[in-house]
Design an enzyme around this catalytic site. Sequence first.
Site, PDB file in Angstrom:
ATOM      1  N   ASN A  57     -16.936   6.006   0.539  1.00 25.61           N
ATOM      2  CA  ASN A  57     -15.025   6.822   1.160  1.00 25.61           C
ATOM      3  C   ASN A  57     -14.680   7.402  -0.201  1.00 25.61           C
ATOM      4  OD1 ASN A  57     -15.570   5.797   3.895  1.00 25.61           O
ATOM      5  ND2 ASN A  57     -14.550   3.579   3.800  1.00 25.61           N
ATOM      6  N   ARG A  89     -21.711  17.264  14.307  1.00 24.96           N
ATOM      7  CA  ARG A  89     -22.243  16.242  13.815  1.00 24.96           C
ATOM      8  C   ARG A  89     -23.262  16.248  14.296  1.00 24.96           C
ATOM      9  NH1 ARG A  89     -19.243  15.585   9.119  1.00 24.96           N
ATOM     10  NH2 ARG A  89     -17.026  14.695   8.762  1.00 24.96           N
ATOM     11  N   ARG A 144     -17.607  18.727   7.108  1.00 22.16           N
ATOM     12  CA  ARG A 144     -17.786  18.448   5.465  1.00 22.16           C
ATOM     13  C   ARG A 144     -18.790  17.598   5.436  1.00 22.16           C
ATOM     14  NH1 ARG A 144     -12.152  17.586   4.391  1.00 22.16           N
ATOM     15  NH2 ARG A 144     -12.074  19.748   3.926  1.00 22.16           N
ATOM     16  N   HIS A 192     -13.828  21.367  16.489  1.00 24.70           N
ATOM     17  CA  HIS A 192     -14.422  19.469  16.504  1.00 24.70           C
ATOM     18  C   HIS A 192     -14.798  18.546  18.003  1.00 24.70           C
ATOM     19  CE1 HIS A 192     -12.501  15.620  15.083  1.00 24.70           C
ATOM     20  NE2 HIS A 192     -13.693  16.105  14.058  1.00 24.70           N
ATOM     21  N   HIS A 195     -13.827   4.465  16.315  1.00 24.36           N
ATOM     22  CA  HIS A 195     -13.511   5.758  15.926  1.00 24.36           C
ATOM     23  C   HIS A 195     -12.754   6.465  17.499  1.00 24.36           C
ATOM     24  CE1 HIS A 195     -15.428   9.744  15.783  1.00 24.36           C
ATOM     25  NE2 HIS A 195     -14.902  10.006  14.692  1.00 24.36           N
TER      26      HIS A 195
END
Length: 685
Positions: free
Chosen positions: A50, A379, A409, A439, A596
């Site tokens: 992180n 992703r 990213r 996204h 999440h």
Amino acid sequence: MTQIDISNPEIFFDRELSWVDFNNRVLEEAQNQSNPLLERLKFLCITETNLDEFFMVRVAGLLNVRQSGAEERSLSGHSTSEILQTLSKKVSEFVNTQYATLGEIMGQLRNEGIIIQNSEELTADEIKLVRDYYKKDVSSILTPLAIDTSHPFPHILNKTLNLAILLTSDDDKSKREIFAVVQVPSVLPRFLALPDRGEEKRFFPLEEIIKLHLSDLFHGMKVKEIHPFRIIRDADISINEEETASDLLTSMKNELKNRMWGDAIRLDLMKGSGRIREVLKELLELQEYQLYEVDGPLNLNDLMYFYNLDKTSTANLKFTFPQPKAGFYGKSIDNIFQSIRKGDKLLHHPYESFKSIEDMLKKASADNKVLAIKMTLYRTSGDSPIIQYLSEAAENGKQVTVLVELKARFDEERNIRWAKKLEDSGVHVVYGVVGLKIHCKMLLIVRKEDDKLNRYVHLGTGNYNSTTARFYTDLSLFTNNTEITEEVALLFNVITSNAKMPQTNHIYAAPLYLKEKFIELIEEEASFALSGKKAHIIFKMNSLVDPDIIISLYKASQAGVQIDLIIRGICCLKPGIPGISENIRVRSIIGRYLEHSRVYYFGNNGKSKYFLASADCMPRNFLRRIEVMFPILEEKNREKIDKILQLQLTDNTSARVLQADGNYVKLEPVNDEPAINAQVDMANL
């Protein structure tokens, strides 16, 4: 009602400092003695990962702003320089706590028979084993680099572990110092397993192996100092998409090469590095506050090696995770479309299997009735069966379109690789949208049934990634609802055609309509409260940063709306401000799973509205991404979300409550109150 001024810095927490507080909450789990030992080590490794990403993106951005001469002010009123100064102090304290925690964990691991050996503890036989390993596997990979007027300082790769060495020549009467660097090979394991001693499993670090054999690398030289170090570099990718939209793939590949060579923004090195510390500081042109000295091994995330040891021998040192519940379609995937036609299916991952999504694609890829598949991929995992099924679908003659986000990213390289594989299989790959990141998480399958076309849709809060789906909590909706599926089909066409996004009735999409819908729904709840009607807001998200949403929540609180926010990470909203946010409660849940899912609930005077979304309440989600918020319409699924939210709001084991001063207080059961751990108890819902 107190007038609220968005320019008032007293009503916001700083974004960057709030992030450090979040990482501190993760570190607390590494310190938590009630967690299994290897899980504590895993939490510690996560804090390092992180922190690295935070520096590579956020801190690098702040440094770039300051170097440009633009001293911007944050929501909290701090200048860029002030934030950097405060960050340096907080991160230094954080790193010290990291290494104190590491010392405690490694001591306890030693008691459990997992030992990182010192060179002084090696037996003669082990020294020979290490020597043989060095000659056979290590020596030919190493490249010692001397630094002098004719050999400039090498461009050390981002995040790599290196050894800095000060030497003198035995035959040089001036005793001139020579500075050299050796990269510890990242292609080899960080630790060499030594022969077991009874129940003890012992390991020797790769950098220590190299240290023992420096005379092989620097023949005739005397080592004065040797210390490991690593450099964190600016790794944010910036692309002028207007100029490169015709070849975004090539531009991204070129930028990825530059990531490893960005400007140095942080130097990690061992305490007591003496002269080497000053040499590196000068060569890298860093300021004092950019140096972080630690008391222990660098690259803490390499310690995940021990978490991944033989599962049988370490099972007692890890959490026990329940098996995910099987798919909603029974034992055969042939029933999957029929099951969805009978009613919407809401899954809560990882408690319910992510394999349901993969099975839907597997069935669609070989189903003669399926004509087309459309999907977004932000992703995905390295060995994803999703890629395989999409490729097989195209090879089987179906029209397959995949929107691949190249700008995800730190997953850019993987996405480029899989996008190429999809194209080779005949899939129509769309590489993002100029100026925006895709996204949203959407899957659309078009199937011909009884001479008419039916659409089946999956919408989710998390990525199509089977690896992270095992430890991220997310919600998935499978639906055949005509109103939803038609709007999803429309949204896919809008994205691929670059047309103007229309306003729809059920799905709300960024960047045009999502934020205004949020504010509209919050204001609607406030109007109920002002009229003396039932009003309640529950938001569950990863981060809350957007100032307009925060102001809307403040106004709703003033109106009397009871507001519960479950925010894992960054929160710029201040609860408990007299006259402004007295009705707002904020909690963060950090535990064995990474929270999440994004859930947005509005009481609506007893006629509750439930939404799931791919978006957090952040400016980037509202302005610079294509996001989707979608409603939960069927009562059984609403009840399921209610149970999830209520369990999280009553958690008194892993929840921490945000105070008005910015501190988080961890909850514990009081008196005879039963202990509630939402992440554990969720498996029994």
